[in-house]
Scaffold this motif. Structure first.
Motif, PDB file in Angstrom:
ATOM      1  N   ASP A  13       0.860  -1.178   0.000  1.00  0.00           N
ATOM      2  CA  ASP A  13       0.000   0.000   0.000  1.00  0.00           C
ATOM      3  C   ASP A  13       0.903   1.237   0.000  1.00  0.00           C
ATOM      4  O   ASP A  13       1.695   1.429   0.930  1.00  0.00           O
ATOM      5  CB  ASP A  13      -0.859  -0.059   1.271  1.00  0.00           C
ATOM      6  N   ILE A  14       0.768   2.067  -1.016  1.00  0.00           N
ATOM      7  CA  ILE A  14       1.679   3.209  -1.177  1.00  0.00           C
ATOM      8  C   ILE A  14       1.521   4.247  -0.056  1.00  0.00           C
ATOM      9  O   ILE A  14       2.447   5.018   0.196  1.00  0.00           O
ATOM     10  CB  ILE A  14       1.510   3.843  -2.584  1.00  0.00           C
ATOM     11  N   VAL A  36      -6.246   4.565  -5.853  1.00  0.00           N
ATOM     12  CA  VAL A  36      -5.104   5.013  -5.064  1.00  0.00           C
ATOM     13  C   VAL A  36      -5.268   6.478  -4.649  1.00  0.00           C
ATOM     14  O   VAL A  36      -4.832   6.885  -3.568  1.00  0.00           O
ATOM     15  CB  VAL A  36      -3.789   4.739  -5.837  1.00  0.00           C
ATOM     16  N   SER A 124      -2.516   4.280 -14.176  1.00  0.00           N
ATOM     17  CA  SER A 124      -3.473   3.967 -15.262  1.00  0.00           C
ATOM     18  C   SER A 124      -3.928   2.506 -15.340  1.00  0.00           C
ATOM     19  O   SER A 124      -4.739   2.183 -16.205  1.00  0.00           O
ATOM     20  CB  SER A 124      -2.936   4.384 -16.646  1.00  0.00           C
ATOM     21  N   THR A 125      -3.414   1.637 -14.467  1.00  0.00           N
ATOM     22  CA  THR A 125      -3.793   0.216 -14.612  1.00  0.00           C
ATOM     23  C   THR A 125      -5.028  -0.174 -13.812  1.00  0.00           C
ATOM     24  O   THR A 125      -5.409  -1.345 -13.787  1.00  0.00           O
ATOM     25  CB  THR A 125      -2.637  -0.730 -14.222  1.00  0.00           C
ATOM     26  N   GLY A 126      -5.662   0.805 -13.158  1.00  0.00           N
ATOM     27  CA  GLY A 126      -6.891   0.522 -12.410  1.00  0.00           C
ATOM     28  C   GLY A 126      -8.089   0.948 -13.227  1.00  0.00           C
ATOM     29  O   GLY A 126      -8.373   0.381 -14.291  1.00  0.00           O
ATOM     30  N   ILE A 127      -8.748   1.993 -12.747  1.00  0.00           N
ATOM     31  CA  ILE A 127      -9.972   2.493 -13.378  1.00  0.00           C
ATOM     32  C   ILE A 127      -9.707   2.905 -14.841  1.00  0.00           C
ATOM     33  O   ILE A 127     -10.607   2.854 -15.680  1.00  0.00           O
ATOM     34  CB  ILE A 127     -10.524   3.700 -12.567  1.00  0.00           C
ATOM     35  N   TYR A 128      -8.488   3.302 -15.174  1.00  0.00           N
ATOM     36  CA  TYR A 128      -8.168   3.775 -16.524  1.00  0.00           C
ATOM     37  C   TYR A 128      -7.814   2.653 -17.512  1.00  0.00           C
ATOM     38  O   TYR A 128      -7.574   2.915 -18.699  1.00  0.00           O
ATOM     39  CB  TYR A 128      -7.058   4.831 -16.480  1.00  0.00           C
TER      40      TYR A 128
HETATM   41  P1  ADP Z   1      -5.986   4.934 -12.624  1.00  0.00           P
HETATM   42  O1  ADP Z   1      -7.203   5.792 -12.734  1.00  0.00           O
HETATM   43  O2  ADP Z   1      -4.709   5.668 -12.991  1.00  0.00           O
HETATM   44  O3  ADP Z   1      -6.120   3.613 -13.305  1.00  0.00           O
HETATM   45  P2  ADP Z   1      -6.376   3.660 -10.005  1.00  0.00           P
HETATM   46  O4  ADP Z   1      -6.241   4.278  -8.668  1.00  0.00           O
HETATM   47  O5  ADP Z   1      -7.694   3.110 -10.396  1.00  0.00           O
HETATM   48  O6  ADP Z   1      -5.824   4.751 -11.035  1.00  0.00           O
HETATM   49  O7  ADP Z   1      -5.304   2.484 -10.147  1.00  0.00           O
HETATM   50  C1  ADP Z   1      -3.929   2.665 -10.323  1.00  0.00           C
HETATM   51  C2  ADP Z   1      -3.221   1.524  -9.656  1.00  0.00           C
HETATM   52  O8  ADP Z   1      -3.112   1.770  -8.261  1.00  0.00           O
HETATM   53  C3  ADP Z   1      -3.943   0.167  -9.791  1.00  0.00           C
HETATM   54  O9  ADP Z   1      -2.979  -0.817 -10.117  1.00  0.00           O
HETATM   55  C4  ADP Z   1      -4.510  -0.046  -8.393  1.00  0.00           C
HETATM   56  O10 ADP Z   1      -4.619  -1.429  -8.073  1.00  0.00           O
HETATM   57  C5  ADP Z   1      -3.445   0.602  -7.545  1.00  0.00           C
HETATM   58  N1  ADP Z   1      -3.803   0.972  -6.156  1.00  0.00           N
HETATM   59  C6  ADP Z   1      -5.020   1.170  -5.602  1.00  0.00           C
HETATM   60  N2  ADP Z   1      -4.883   1.488  -4.293  1.00  0.00           N
HETATM   61  C7  ADP Z   1      -3.538   1.488  -4.009  1.00  0.00           C
HETATM   62  C8  ADP Z   1      -2.747   1.707  -2.854  1.00  0.00           C
HETATM   63  N3  ADP Z   1      -3.291   2.033  -1.673  1.00  0.00           N
HETATM   64  N4  ADP Z   1      -1.391   1.599  -2.956  1.00  0.00           N
HETATM   65  C9  ADP Z   1      -0.805   1.286  -4.144  1.00  0.00           C
HETATM   66  N5  ADP Z   1      -1.499   1.068  -5.268  1.00  0.00           N
HETATM   67  C10 ADP Z   1      -2.848   1.169  -5.216  1.00  0.00           C
END
Ligand code: ADP
Length: 179
Positions: A13-14, A36, A124-128
């Motif tokens: 978790d970042i 994130v 960008s690998t989540g919602i995007y």
């Molecule tokens: P985006 O809109 O750029 O895709 P997201 O937040 O949906 O952004 O996802 C970006 C990445 O961050 C994904 O791989 C997601 O799993 C990851 N992520 C979500 N929460 C955390 C966290 N607390 N720490 C690190 N990475 C996270």
């Protein structure tokens, strides 16, 4: 003393990592969102949004591929660098270049603010919905290229939230250190 930058990956978790700057995968409004971004604002507290609002007042937000810096409130990091990743749209909308710009501009902003250590999420690998394998390749190659030319950073850490991203980033790091 060697002047090489360590490039490492962890699964985690970042919001928990102690580095000079953590990078947020923000959206162009800078007003916070899910994923994130939501986690960083929740853990860091209102100071982050306060600084984002000042940036909005000054420049109206943040364009895709660009980056801005704020305080980090209650987080263990000193700064949050907010960058706006591209939404994946099939690959013909300069998504790859824009993603590389996110990494380069964040690294430059960290360098400009005397940061020695920086942590990235998988932008960008989540919602995007950017394909994770390509995103990992772009992330590691862009960082590796940058640190070849700029010696001020001691460590670049990829904080992966899922196993798939962690494995992909690790294998790209191994490839990039092998040549
Ligand atoms: P985006 O809109 O750029 O895709 P997201 O937040 O949906 O952004 O996802 C970006 C990445 O961050 C994904 O791989 C997601 O799993 C990851 N992520 C979500 N929460 C955390 C966290 N607390 N720490 C690190 N990475 C996270």
């Amino acid at each position: 003393m060697s002047n090489t930058t360590q490039i490492e990956a962890i699964l985690g978790d970042i919001t928990k990592v102690t580095v000079d700057a953590i990078v947020n995968a923000a959206n162009s409004s800078l007003l916070g969102g899910g994923g994130v971004d939501g986690a960083i604002h929740r853990a860091g507290g209102p100071v982050i949004l306060e600084d984002c609002k000042k940036i909005i007042a000054r420049q109206g937000g943040c364009k895709t591929g660009e980056a801005v810096i704020t305080r980090a409130g209650n987080l263990p990091a000193n700064y949050v660098i907010h960058t706006v990743g591209p939404v994946w749209n099939g690959g013909n909308k300069q998504e790859r270049e824009k993603l590389a710009n996110c990494y380069r501009n964040s690294l430059q902003l960290a360098t400009d603010n005397n940061c020695k250590t920086i942590a990235f999420p998988n932008i960008s690998t989540g919602i995007y919905h950017f394909p994770k394998d390509e995103a990992a390749r772009i992330a590691v190659r862009t960082v590796a290229d940058y640190v070849k030319k700029t010696y001020t950073l001691h460590k670049v850490l990829f904080v992966c939230f899922d196993e798939e991203n962690y494995k992909l980033i690790c294998s790209e790091i191994i490839h990039s250190s092998g040549n």
